[in-house]
Motif scaffolding. Sequence first.
Motif, PDB file in Angstrom:
ATOM      1  N   ALA A  55       2.418 -20.330  -0.789  1.00 41.26           N
ATOM      2  CA  ALA A  55       1.495 -21.186  -1.539  1.00 41.26           C
ATOM      3  C   ALA A  55       1.070 -20.532  -2.853  1.00 41.26           C
ATOM      4  N   LEU A  56       0.987 -19.195  -2.846  1.00 42.09           N
ATOM      5  CA  LEU A  56       0.620 -18.455  -4.061  1.00 42.09           C
ATOM      6  C   LEU A  56       1.817 -18.190  -4.969  1.00 42.09           C
ATOM      7  N   GLY A  57       3.018 -18.319  -4.418  1.00 36.38           N
ATOM      8  CA  GLY A  57       4.215 -18.011  -5.193  1.00 36.38           C
ATOM      9  C   GLY A  57       4.454 -16.516  -5.336  1.00 36.38           C
ATOM     10  N   VAL A  58       4.090 -15.754  -4.291  1.00 41.05           N
ATOM     11  CA  VAL A  58       4.276 -14.304  -4.296  1.00 41.05           C
ATOM     12  C   VAL A  58       4.965 -13.889  -3.004  1.00 41.05           C
ATOM     13  N   SER A  59       5.344 -12.633  -2.927  1.00 39.24           N
ATOM     14  CA  SER A  59       5.900 -12.069  -1.701  1.00 39.24           C
ATOM     15  C   SER A  59       4.767 -11.795  -0.716  1.00 39.24           C
ATOM     16  N   HIS A  60       5.039 -11.981   0.559  1.00 39.46           N
ATOM     17  CA  HIS A  60       4.032 -11.675   1.578  1.00 39.46           C
ATOM     18  C   HIS A  60       3.628 -10.198   1.538  1.00 39.46           C
ATOM     19  N   VAL A  61       4.497  -9.354   1.041  1.00 38.50           N
ATOM     20  CA  VAL A  61       4.203  -7.924   0.938  1.00 38.50           C
ATOM     21  C   VAL A  61       3.012  -7.688   0.005  1.00 38.50           C
ATOM     22  N   GLU A  62       2.873  -8.528  -1.011  1.00 40.63           N
ATOM     23  CA  GLU A  62       1.760  -8.362  -1.953  1.00 40.63           C
ATOM     24  C   GLU A  62       0.410  -8.559  -1.286  1.00 40.63           C
ATOM     25  N   LEU A  63       0.363  -9.327  -0.218  1.00 33.38           N
ATOM     26  CA  LEU A  63      -0.892  -9.523   0.504  1.00 33.38           C
ATOM     27  C   LEU A  63      -1.265  -8.301   1.330  1.00 33.38           C
ATOM     28  N   LEU A  64      -0.295  -7.449   1.592  1.00 26.10           N
ATOM     29  CA  LEU A  64      -0.511  -6.274   2.440  1.00 26.10           C
ATOM     30  C   LEU A  64      -0.512  -4.954   1.676  1.00 26.10           C
ATOM     31  N   THR A  65      -0.234  -4.991   0.391  1.00 29.31           N
ATOM     32  CA  THR A  65      -0.145  -3.771  -0.397  1.00 29.31           C
ATOM     33  C   THR A  65      -1.536  -3.170  -0.608  1.00 29.31           C
ATOM     34  N   PRO A  66      -1.717  -1.902  -0.261  1.00 34.17           N
ATOM     35  CA  PRO A  66      -3.028  -1.272  -0.444  1.00 34.17           C
ATOM     36  C   PRO A  66      -3.474  -1.300  -1.903  1.00 34.17           C
ATOM     37  N   ASP A  67      -4.745  -1.595  -2.086  1.00 38.25           N
ATOM     38  CA  ASP A  67      -5.341  -1.561  -3.416  1.00 38.25           C
ATOM     39  C   ASP A  67      -6.175  -0.291  -3.545  1.00 38.25           C
ATOM     40  N   ALA A  68      -6.818  -0.125  -4.689  1.00 39.23           N
ATOM     41  CA  ALA A  68      -7.589   1.096  -4.940  1.00 39.23           C
ATOM     42  C   ALA A  68      -8.691   1.282  -3.898  1.00 39.23           C
ATOM     43  N   GLU A  69      -9.348   0.206  -3.511  1.00 45.77           N
ATOM     44  CA  GLU A  69     -10.428   0.321  -2.523  1.00 45.77           C
ATOM     45  C   GLU A  69      -9.888   0.759  -1.169  1.00 45.77           C
ATOM     46  N   ALA A  70      -8.751   0.222  -0.763  1.00 49.96           N
ATOM     47  CA  ALA A  70      -8.153   0.617   0.513  1.00 49.96           C
ATOM     48  C   ALA A  70      -7.761   2.091   0.490  1.00 49.96           C
ATOM     49  N   LEU A  71      -7.256   2.565  -0.631  1.00 47.05           N
ATOM     50  CA  LEU A  71      -6.887   3.973  -0.739  1.00 47.05           C
ATOM     51  C   LEU A  71      -8.111   4.874  -0.653  1.00 47.05           C
ATOM     52  N   ARG A  72      -9.220   4.463  -1.285  1.00 46.16           N
ATOM     53  CA  ARG A  72     -10.468   5.234  -1.200  1.00 46.16           C
ATOM     54  C   ARG A  72     -10.965   5.287   0.240  1.00 46.16           C
ATOM     55  N   GLU A  73     -10.929   4.141   0.927  1.00 44.19           N
ATOM     56  CA  GLU A  73     -11.378   4.089   2.321  1.00 44.19           C
ATOM     57  C   GLU A  73     -10.517   4.994   3.196  1.00 44.19           C
ATOM     58  N   SER A  74      -9.216   5.013   2.926  1.00 46.74           N
ATOM     59  CA  SER A  74      -8.305   5.847   3.690  1.00 46.74           C
ATOM     60  C   SER A  74      -8.617   7.327   3.505  1.00 46.74           C
ATOM     61  N   ARG A  75      -8.936   7.709   2.277  1.00 49.45           N
ATOM     62  CA  ARG A  75      -9.263   9.113   2.000  1.00 49.45           C
ATOM     63  C   ARG A  75     -10.553   9.536   2.657  1.00 49.45           C
ATOM     64  N   LYS A  76     -11.529   8.606   2.734  1.00 50.67           N
ATOM     65  CA  LYS A  76     -12.800   8.918   3.371  1.00 50.67           C
ATOM     66  C   LYS A  76     -12.639   9.213   4.852  1.00 50.67           C
ATOM     67  N   ARG A  77     -11.681   8.550   5.498  1.00 51.46           N
ATOM     68  CA  ARG A  77     -11.470   8.719   6.940  1.00 51.46           C
ATOM     69  C   ARG A  77     -10.806  10.047   7.267  1.00 51.46           C
ATOM     70  N   ARG A  78     -10.236  10.704   6.313  1.00 53.69           N
ATOM     71  CA  ARG A  78      -9.524  11.977   6.583  1.00 53.69           C
ATOM     72  C   ARG A  78     -10.456  13.126   6.715  1.00 53.69           C
TER      73      ARG A  78
END
Length: 78
Positions: A55-78
């Motif tokens: 519906a968006l005209g994008v790859s489904h992978v783009e919906l799952l690609t980590p963004d900057a916020e997800a990367l920050r959250e991942s680093r906090k958990r380490r």
Amino acid sequence: MRKLVGRNFSRLRREKGLTQEEIEERSGFSQQYLSGLEQGSRNPTVITLYELAQALGVSHVELLTPDAEALRESRKRR
């Protein structure tokens, strides 16, 4: 993961200049569902991700690609 998908969906929808109502027409998912998805309160299936990406005209992978916020959250958990 729900929050990541919601952020990506919202960002991609806005980048394409589409409203939730327009995605509703293209995908068949209700505006209420799409709103919940963007808020991170919905847990979409793989099929749903594929249909929303279409519906968006994008790859489904783009919906799952980590963004900057997800990367920050991942680093906090380490």
